[in-house]
Design an enzyme around this catalytic site. Sequence first.
Site, PDB file in Angstrom:
ATOM      1  N   ASN A 105       0.847  -1.190   0.000  1.00  0.00           N
ATOM      2  CA  ASN A 105       0.000   0.000   0.000  1.00  0.00           C
ATOM      3  C   ASN A 105       0.884   1.240   0.000  1.00  0.00           C
ATOM      4  O   ASN A 105       1.766   1.369   0.839  1.00  0.00           O
ATOM      5  CB  ASN A 105      -0.908  -0.046   1.235  1.00  0.00           C
ATOM      6  CG  ASN A 105      -1.641   1.256   1.485  1.00  0.00           C
ATOM      7  OD1 ASN A 105      -1.765   1.703   2.609  1.00  0.00           O
ATOM      8  ND2 ASN A 105      -2.138   1.875   0.437  1.00  0.00           N
ATOM      9  N   HIS A 262      -7.634   6.871  -0.348  1.00  0.00           N
ATOM     10  CA  HIS A 262      -6.330   6.196  -0.345  1.00  0.00           C
ATOM     11  C   HIS A 262      -6.381   4.825   0.320  1.00  0.00           C
ATOM     12  O   HIS A 262      -5.541   3.987   0.060  1.00  0.00           O
ATOM     13  CB  HIS A 262      -5.322   7.084   0.378  1.00  0.00           C
ATOM     14  CG  HIS A 262      -3.889   6.704   0.158  1.00  0.00           C
ATOM     15  ND1 HIS A 262      -3.318   6.616  -1.092  1.00  0.00           N
ATOM     16  CD2 HIS A 262      -2.897   6.388   1.046  1.00  0.00           C
ATOM     17  CE1 HIS A 262      -2.046   6.266  -0.977  1.00  0.00           C
ATOM     18  NE2 HIS A 262      -1.766   6.120   0.306  1.00  0.00           N
ATOM     19  N   TRP A 263      -7.359   4.609   1.188  1.00  0.00           N
ATOM     20  CA  TRP A 263      -7.444   3.359   1.944  1.00  0.00           C
ATOM     21  C   TRP A 263      -8.475   2.422   1.324  1.00  0.00           C
ATOM     22  O   TRP A 263      -9.577   2.249   1.842  1.00  0.00           O
ATOM     23  CB  TRP A 263      -7.815   3.645   3.391  1.00  0.00           C
ATOM     24  CG  TRP A 263      -6.724   4.253   4.213  1.00  0.00           C
ATOM     25  CD1 TRP A 263      -5.395   4.251   3.956  1.00  0.00           C
ATOM     26  CD2 TRP A 263      -6.889   4.940   5.462  1.00  0.00           C
ATOM     27  NE1 TRP A 263      -4.703   4.894   4.951  1.00  0.00           N
ATOM     28  CE2 TRP A 263      -5.593   5.321   5.889  1.00  0.00           C
ATOM     29  CE3 TRP A 263      -7.985   5.265   6.243  1.00  0.00           C
ATOM     30  CZ2 TRP A 263      -5.393   6.029   7.080  1.00  0.00           C
ATOM     31  CZ3 TRP A 263      -7.779   5.965   7.430  1.00  0.00           C
ATOM     32  CH2 TRP A 263      -6.491   6.325   7.836  1.00  0.00           C
TER      33      TRP A 263
END
Length: 284
Positions: A105, A262-263
């Site tokens: 990530n 973003h997550w």
Amino acid sequence: MTLTAENTTRWVTVDGHKLRYHEAGTGAPLVLLHGSGAGVSGWANFGANLQALSQHFRCLVLDQPGFGASGRPEVYERNYLRIASDAVLGLLDELGLEKAHLLGNSMGGGVATMTALDHPGRVDRLVLMAPGGVGVNILGPEPSEGINALMKFNADPTQANVLAWLKTMVFNPAVLTPELVEQRLKTASDPANIAALADAYATFYNPKMAEPLPLWARLRGLQQQTLLLHGRDDRVTPVEGSLFPARQLPNADLRIFSRCGHWVQVERKDAFERTVIDFLTHGL
């Protein structure tokens, strides 16, 4: 058994530094690599996904050097991506694993990419989620809104600044529960965590530690099957950053998640888990 940070914690020593990782499940090994957010750790990024993923894979969630509970060199003398990549290889060596899938990530995506490029025989398939350094941001500002908010918080770790940074990470602010904000403020305000993040980022901007070629310029050499995942509304690593690698990588698919920042693993948790399990089980 319910998986917790405590009952999955393991330790390994690599290059003289103790590194924490969380382990659960059996099957093909899968190393999960967190991003570079303030107060981040492997568990903070992927703890909520471990229950599902560990039903299919031997999951190894690493705290990269200097993050979470892992040790670090006192002074970084190389680009941090190389330091973290060596930690991944050291983890595999210590566990007697010839190769593993890598899921990275943000910054962890850059670490996974570098590891696969430099040591292709050690990496099976790749999942790159909004990967840092792998794409080319040609439309938005550089640094991005989210990175600027992160640096502001790291310089002045107040509750207002942590909330401003966290809001850039998500599409839906309701994800940011008071418990999550308080926990991030607590971990990110630790002087050791502040120094670790600042020192890691300093290596990215130090010309003496620059790579001969940036990761995005090396992508055609990456032969592994690769799945790119990106939130459509990402304000940290804008979604355009995955378009270049999706075109350059010889064996890659790109999935863009709506209603997501973003997550991806948080805001689209179930879809993320289904997608990763299908790809790592069946391939492209």
